[in-house]
Design an enzyme around this catalytic site. Structure first.
Site, PDB file in Angstrom:
ATOM      1  CB  CYS A 190      -9.235   2.751  -3.288  1.00 30.25           C
ATOM      2  SG  CYS A 190      -9.053   3.246  -1.572  1.00 30.25           S
TER       3      CYS A 190
ATOM      4  CE  LYS B 149      -6.393   0.593  -1.098  1.00 31.52           C
ATOM      5  NZ  LYS B 149      -5.974   0.285   0.281  1.00 31.52           N
ATOM      6  CD1 TRP B 150      -7.052   5.630  -9.158  1.00 30.53           C
ATOM      7  CD2 TRP B 150      -6.132   4.629 -10.926  1.00 30.53           C
ATOM      8  NE1 TRP B 150      -6.891   6.574 -10.127  1.00 30.53           N
ATOM      9  CE2 TRP B 150      -6.331   5.986 -11.234  1.00 30.53           C
ATOM     10  CE3 TRP B 150      -5.574   3.798 -11.904  1.00 30.53           C
ATOM     11  CZ2 TRP B 150      -5.992   6.533 -12.472  1.00 30.53           C
ATOM     12  CZ3 TRP B 150      -5.245   4.335 -13.136  1.00 30.53           C
ATOM     13  CH2 TRP B 150      -5.445   5.690 -13.406  1.00 30.53           C
ATOM     14  CG  ASP B 151      -6.466   5.585  -2.112  1.00 31.17           C
ATOM     15  OD1 ASP B 151      -7.626   6.000  -2.103  1.00 31.17           O
ATOM     16  OD2 ASP B 151      -5.848   5.266  -1.077  1.00 31.17           O
ATOM     17  CG  MET B 152      -9.327  10.506  -6.297  1.00 28.52           C
ATOM     18  SD  MET B 152     -10.162  11.694  -5.249  1.00 28.52           S
ATOM     19  CE  MET B 152     -10.478  12.980  -6.393  1.00 28.52           C
ATOM     20  CG  ASN B 153      -6.600   8.867  -0.132  1.00 28.96           C
ATOM     21  OD1 ASN B 153      -7.532   8.341   0.453  1.00 28.96           O
ATOM     22  ND2 ASN B 153      -5.575   8.191  -0.596  1.00 28.96           N
TER      23      ASN B 153
ATOM     24  NE  ARG C 258      -4.273  10.554   3.635  1.00 27.67           N
ATOM     25  CZ  ARG C 258      -3.824   9.389   3.219  1.00 27.67           C
ATOM     26  NH1 ARG C 258      -3.574   9.192   1.947  1.00 27.67           N
ATOM     27  NH2 ARG C 258      -3.630   8.403   4.048  1.00 27.67           N
TER      28      ARG C 258
ATOM     29  CG  ASP D 198      -9.996   4.117   4.259  1.00 27.39           C
ATOM     30  OD1 ASP D 198      -9.661   3.181   3.510  1.00 27.39           O
ATOM     31  OD2 ASP D 198      -9.556   5.278   4.134  1.00 27.39           O
TER      32      ASP D 198
ATOM     33  CG  ASP E  57      -2.271   0.673   0.937  1.00 25.35           C
ATOM     34  OD1 ASP E  57      -2.282   1.912   1.059  1.00 25.35           O
ATOM     35  OD2 ASP E  57      -3.274   0.028   0.577  1.00 25.35           O
ATOM     36  CG  ASP E  58       0.340   6.062   0.931  1.00 28.57           C
ATOM     37  OD1 ASP E  58       1.332   6.360   0.258  1.00 28.57           O
ATOM     38  OD2 ASP E  58      -0.455   6.904   1.402  1.00 28.57           O
TER      39      ASP E  58
END
Ligand code: DGJ
Length: 731
Positions: free
Chosen positions: A528, A478-482, A445, A550, A368-369
């Site tokens: 995500c 895993k394509w995230d957008m926060n 963030r 989450d 992950d990140d």
């Protein structure tokens, strides 16, 4: 053909196996909505249109002295604007002369075999087995030349009608599109409830049911994503409707950006439903000859309650939406590093977690990140998609090789749409993010949003991510957008086109996904957005699974997964077993329950496997074995919600039933334990009432009828948060 035009009654008739949808051209050329619901015989429905002289209801010029014809109360297929209909309009356009009138009259139509296509956005497709026909009706405003082309595709066997609207400027002046709905449906009656799914970060898609009252009720998002706060899915149902009975209409928008779903109960108790791009901040210039296309709305009708509606959406989204071959394949069981290590890891730690996971039966390790740039916390590094060698001395390819040597596949986390100010990318291209010159920008963030309305930014991302994917063996992304988008302004658009930025961002995102995700069908992409902040049909077109929330607490997940299940199939919902006390809620639940809840989706683990006891690892091993054995049933079966976590405080139960009704998996979690408790029963669903079933591991046999109508006792020996799970087989 499932679509006909009856020239005698000027009626369009759209038919699926169980539903009919009718509209009629009025004597003045307006397209009036006649009926949507259960399949009805081919009869003239003109008698439904009752005209009368209503006070304060203007009459269009063409009606002459006829004071009974007014658009103020007639049910329209796509409303006019500025001509005496005061309800929420389907479309608002500013014409070249500054007037805001759209008086669309039928100006031709065509009916053809197959599905209409939308080039720039995801939409459903017809498979070789589907019978799909399309109707396109042109509504033209003769004075301005504005045209709304209403597109309807009828998926006959699947009982689904999709809609989209194309706006074409056939005039001589530029026009401004201020609002364009994908679909409007006018109901002639009042007694409806609306069901929608709202929430927040770590508590998405909570079930809401309220009566449709006088006035307008709108749900939607202006956050640049479909959002945690509201989901682009709405149910309009009759008052008494429930899980198994009652008439319900579903509206599911295939769009990932700002959306709106409006319901309005008017002065005469009629109800209008509108859905499409949110008009807030939207202002699109359409020059003569140009076209603007609205995203697709997927309409479903069920006379068998919410369950019937759910089955329609699950079936069509499993079969006709995703472009990933994985939608039809068993997904690997993964272990994810986020809750195991957050930003604090090195290669050795990662390999240790992976090594232990092998023994549990896990198939895939997801990093992950925190693996790239300067990223020791969430304040920096986004945009610099180069491995951090201090953490991973052999790079991503080296780590991936080691993981593969353990017998696991390898996956990686990215957040391509974002940039940190403390990053090389931002230092080089400060103008590449959304921000208004001369105004201090807002952070979310501590990060900024790249301006995906710009093709140069999109092309850069395509290059960077594709390079990353070709540099190492990667089987999952895993394509995230926060963050929610704010400070919307694009450096490449002139002042009078800034209202296009949010929609252009979404088109840019789809372009990037076309060029990355669709070019790598061998990779599983997981959507995500801080969990389930972008859980919508358009994301499912690209990504066969989405990280649902989450929040990994098993009890909270019961509600989140319950809400998600109304529209979205279980095989799209990624769910993980994490440690206790749970990192989000502090709650302690048995590991067996965590597994049971996580396998009501695409099962995964998100914990430090090196810290699990031997017993816990053995439980995980059994869970994975059990899940794999029943994967087909879970992923491809019919889904039944046996109880509502909002109405039943004591337990939540759900059931998967194979399409042939021969196998079923029942799961139940006790959510509140009282002393000296009542004996409760759970009634199963979806079985063959005349067949006999055996519970796996037991001798007794019961008929489907008994299991469904008399039910099964909930074991009183269960403690709070414990659960039971059992399999039924037809004998
Ligand atoms: C939000 C995601 O939902 C989490 O699972 C994790 O990937 C973090 N972002 C990482 O920053």
């Amino acid at each position: 053909m499932s679509i006909r035009y009856n020239a005698d009654s000027n009626t369009f008739i759209l038919e699926t196996r169980n539903t009919s949808y009718l509209m009629k051209v009025s004597r003045y050329g307006n397209l009036l909505h006649l009926y949507y619901g259960e399949r009805i015989p081919d009869e003239n429905l003109d008698y439904l249109i009752k005209v009368q002289d209503r006070g304060f209801s203007p009459n269009p010029n063409e009606a002459g002295n006829d004071r009974t014809f007014s658009l103020d109360y007639l049910a329209q297929e796509y409303s006019t604007d500025g001509k005496g209909d005061y309800r929420v309009p389907s479309m608002e356009v500013m014409n070249g002369d500054g007037s805001q009138i759209f008086s669309g009259k039928v100006d031709g139509f065509k009916i053809y075999k197959g599905k209409y296509t939308i080039k720039e956005m995801p939409s459903l497709h017809a498979t070789a087995r589907d019978r799909v026909d399309t109707l396109e009706v042109r509504l033209k405003d003769q004075e301005s030349g504005a045209v709304a082309v209403l597109c309807y595709s009828v998926f006959e066997g699947k009982n689904i009608i999709t809609r989209s609207t194309r706006f074409v400027n056939e005039g001589t002046c530029a026009m401004r599109l201020l609002k364009i709905m994908s679909a409007t449906v006018d109901y002639k009656d009042s007694d409806y409830d609306m069901v929608y799914f709202s929430g927040r970060h770590t508590m998405e898609r909570e079930f809401n049911r309220i009566p449709v009252r006088s006035g307008v009720h709108a749900i939607g998002s202006t956050r640049g994503t479909s959002s945690h706060q509201q989901n682009p899915f709405l149910i309009l149902c009759e008052k008494g409707a429930g899980e198994d009975h009652g008439r319900c209409y579903g509206y599911s928008l295939i769009y990932s950006g700002n959306f709106i779903m409006e319901t309005e109960r008017d002065q005469f108790g009629q109800v209008r439903v509108n859905g499409g791009i949110n008009p807030k901040g939207f202002n699109f210039l359409v020059s003569p000859g140009e076209t603007f296309t609205a995203p697709e709305m997927v309409l479903a009708f069920s006379s068998h309650g919410f369950t019937g509606l759910t089955h329609l959406y699950h079936d069509i989204y499993r079969e006709n939406l995703s472009r990933s071959p994985y939608i039809k394949k068993a997904r690997p069981v993964l272990i994810n590093s986020w809750e195991a290590a957050y930003f604090d890891f090195d290669e050795e730690k990662i390999l240790n977690i992976a090594r232990e996971a092998v023994g549990m039966g896990v198939d895939l390790f997801v990093l992950d990140d925190g693996w790239f740039g300067k990223r020791d916390d969430d304040n920096s590094g986004l945009g610099d998609w180069k491995v951090n060698r201090k953490k991973l001395k052999n790079g991503i390819s080296g780590l991936s090789e080691e993981i593969h040597k353990l017998g696991l596949q390898f996956g990686i986390w990215i957040e391509p749409e974002m940039v940190s100010e403390d990053s090389d990318l931002y230092r080089k291209h400060p103008d590449w993010c959304l921000k208004v010159p001369g105004r201090p920008m807002s952070r979310g963030r501590n990060q900024l949003v790249l301006d995906l309305s710009r093709r140069d930014v999109c092309d850069y991302l395509v290059q960077v991510v594709n390079d990353l994917l070709s540099d190492a063996r990667i089987e999952y992304v895993k394509w995230d957008m926060n963050r929610s988008i704010s400070d919307v302004w694009s450096g490449l658009l002139p002042a009078d086109r800034q209202g296009e930025t949010s929609h252009r961002y979404i088109l840019g995102l789809y372009y990037v996904m076309d060029e990355i995700i669709l070019k790598h069908p061998e990779i599983i992409f997981c959507g995500c957005s801080g969990g389930g902040g972008r859980y919508d049909g358009a994301m499912l077109y690209y990504q066969p699974q989405i990280w649902c929330s989450d929040n990994t607490d098993a009890k909270a997940r019961l509600k989140i997964q319950y809400g998600t299940s109304f529209a979205y199939p279980v095989c799209t919902l990624e769910s993980h077993v994490s440690v206790c006390p749970n990192h989000q809620t502090g709650r302690v639940t048995p590991i067996e329950t965590r597994g049971m809840v996580a396998m009501d989706g695409v099962l995964g683990y998100e914990l430090d496997s090196t810290r699990l006891s031997q017993e816990e690892k053995a439980v995980c091993r059994d869970q994975i074995r059990f899940y794999k054995k029943h994967y087909k049933l879970i992923a491809e079966g019919d889904y039944y919600r046996l109880s509502s976590p909002y109405e039943n405080p004591y337990f939540t139960a759900w059931q998967h039933v194979s399409k042939d009704k021969k196998k079923s998996l029942v799961s139940l979690v006790l959510t509140d334990k009282e002393s000296n408790d009542a004996q409760r029963y759970v009634k199963l669903k979806g079985l063959d009432r005349n067949a006999m079933y055996k519970i796996e591991g037991q001798k007794e046999r019961y008929s489907g009828a008994v299991l469904m109508y008399a039910g099964i006792p909930v074991p009183t020996e269960l403690k709070e948060y414990e659960g039971v799970q059992f399999c039924l087989k037809m004998v």
